[in-house]
Write an enzyme that holds these catalytic residues in place. Structure first.
Site, short mmCIF file in Angstrom:
data_model
loop_
_atom_site.label_atom_id
_atom_site.label_comp_id
_atom_site.label_asym_id
_atom_site.label_seq_id
_atom_site.Cartn_x
_atom_site.Cartn_y
_atom_site.Cartn_z
N PRO A 159 1.68 -9.94 3.02
CA PRO A 159 0.51 -9.09 2.33
C PRO A 159 0.90 -8.81 0.80
CG PRO A 159 0.91 -7.07 3.66
CD PRO A 159 1.25 -8.45 4.30
N CYS A 165 3.54 -0.83 8.85
CA CYS A 165 2.22 -0.69 8.81
C CYS A 165 1.33 -2.34 8.12
CB CYS A 165 1.97 -0.13 7.47
SG CYS A 165 2.37 1.76 7.57
N HIS A 166 1.55 -2.85 7.56
CA HIS A 166 0.77 -4.04 7.09
C HIS A 166 2.03 -5.25 7.74
CE1 HIS A 166 -1.13 -0.89 5.38
NE2 HIS A 166 -2.45 -1.53 5.52
N GLY A 167 3.06 -5.88 8.12
CA GLY A 167 3.79 -6.70 8.55
C GLY A 167 4.41 -7.04 7.36
N LEU A 220 0.90 -1.50 -0.13
CA LEU A 220 -0.09 -0.50 -0.16
C LEU A 220 0.89 1.16 -0.26
CD1 LEU A 220 -2.83 -1.19 1.99
CD2 LEU A 220 -2.77 -1.17 0.32
#
Length: 236
Positions: A215, A200-202, A182
């Protein structure tokens, strides 16, 4: 009234004679005779007009050019060529002005390329610079890190890519520091694989910037760069 009917029935010659007789004709008689002459003149004009043929083609010779056919063609070609040349010049000027206005400004062109002195980056350290509004990671890798990047099984990677395909010199790794998930900025020297980690999202990236966990679908992007000298890096 009877006298007027009599005068109006007279032929044209008699009416003219009556008009010329100054002594014998009364004013009323003279007026009637003049009216008779006007009526007769109109009849004569109508009969003359009706006698002309209605299918006659008018002559346009007055409007024709007095020059020869060759001269007219030369003039026509000259006018067409002149208008074409003027139109081409106007189109060129319009397109040139449009391209000048749409081209990048001086400050944007200055950011198009970034020069980095590699001698200021010690081995085993990261440096982050800004290029075209994006962060760029420059890693001076150790020999152990290079071996670690080459000992990975390519088929096990989500985005299969060999380390040698991502670098021009094994000791220098240059990547755009934007997570492919992202658009976050990963943290260097972090994560499960000793490379970069996006909190933020690993998403976890290895020492070659390849996605290993999380992700993110793709590896970190490699920008255009070159080494003009051994101690100089130019990005862009």
């Amino acid at each position: 009234m009877a006298a007027l009917r009599t005068i109006s029935s007279l032929p044209a010659t008699a009416s003219r004679s009556l008009l010329r007789s100054q002594s014998t004709a009364t004013p009323l008689a003279r007026s009637a005779a003049a009216a008779c002459l006007q009526v007769q003149q109109r009849r004569d004009d109508s009969s003359l007009a009706s006698s002309k043929p209605t299918t006659a083609i008018p002559s346009w010779g007055y409007y024709k050019s007095k020059k020869t056919e060759g001269s007219n063609k030369v003039f026509g070609y000259f006018m067409v060529g002149s208008m074409g040349a003027l139109s081409a010049a106007a189109a060129k000027a319009t397109v040139q002005d449009f391209l000048v206005n749409m081209s990048a400004s001086a400050d944007v062109l200055a950011m198009a390329k970034v020069e980095v002195a590699l001698s200021s980056i010690p081995e085993g350290k990261n440096v982050i610079i800004k290029w075209r509004g994006k962060p760029v990671f420059i890693r001076h890798r150790t020999s152990d890190e290079i071996d670690e990047a080459n000992n990975v099984t390519i088929s096990s990677l989500r985005d299969p890519q060999a380390d040698e395909d991502r670098v021009k010199k094994p000791e220098w790794l240059v990547m755009v520091g934007v997570c492919t998930h992202l658009g976050c900025v990963p943290i260097g020297e972090a994560g499960d694989y000793g490379g970069w980690f996006c909190p933020c999202h690993g998403s976890h990236y290895d020492i070659s910037g390849r996605i290993r966990k999380g992700p993110a679908p793709l590896n970190l992007e490699i920008p255009e760069y070159d080494f003009p000298t051994d101690d100089t890096l130019i990005i862009g």
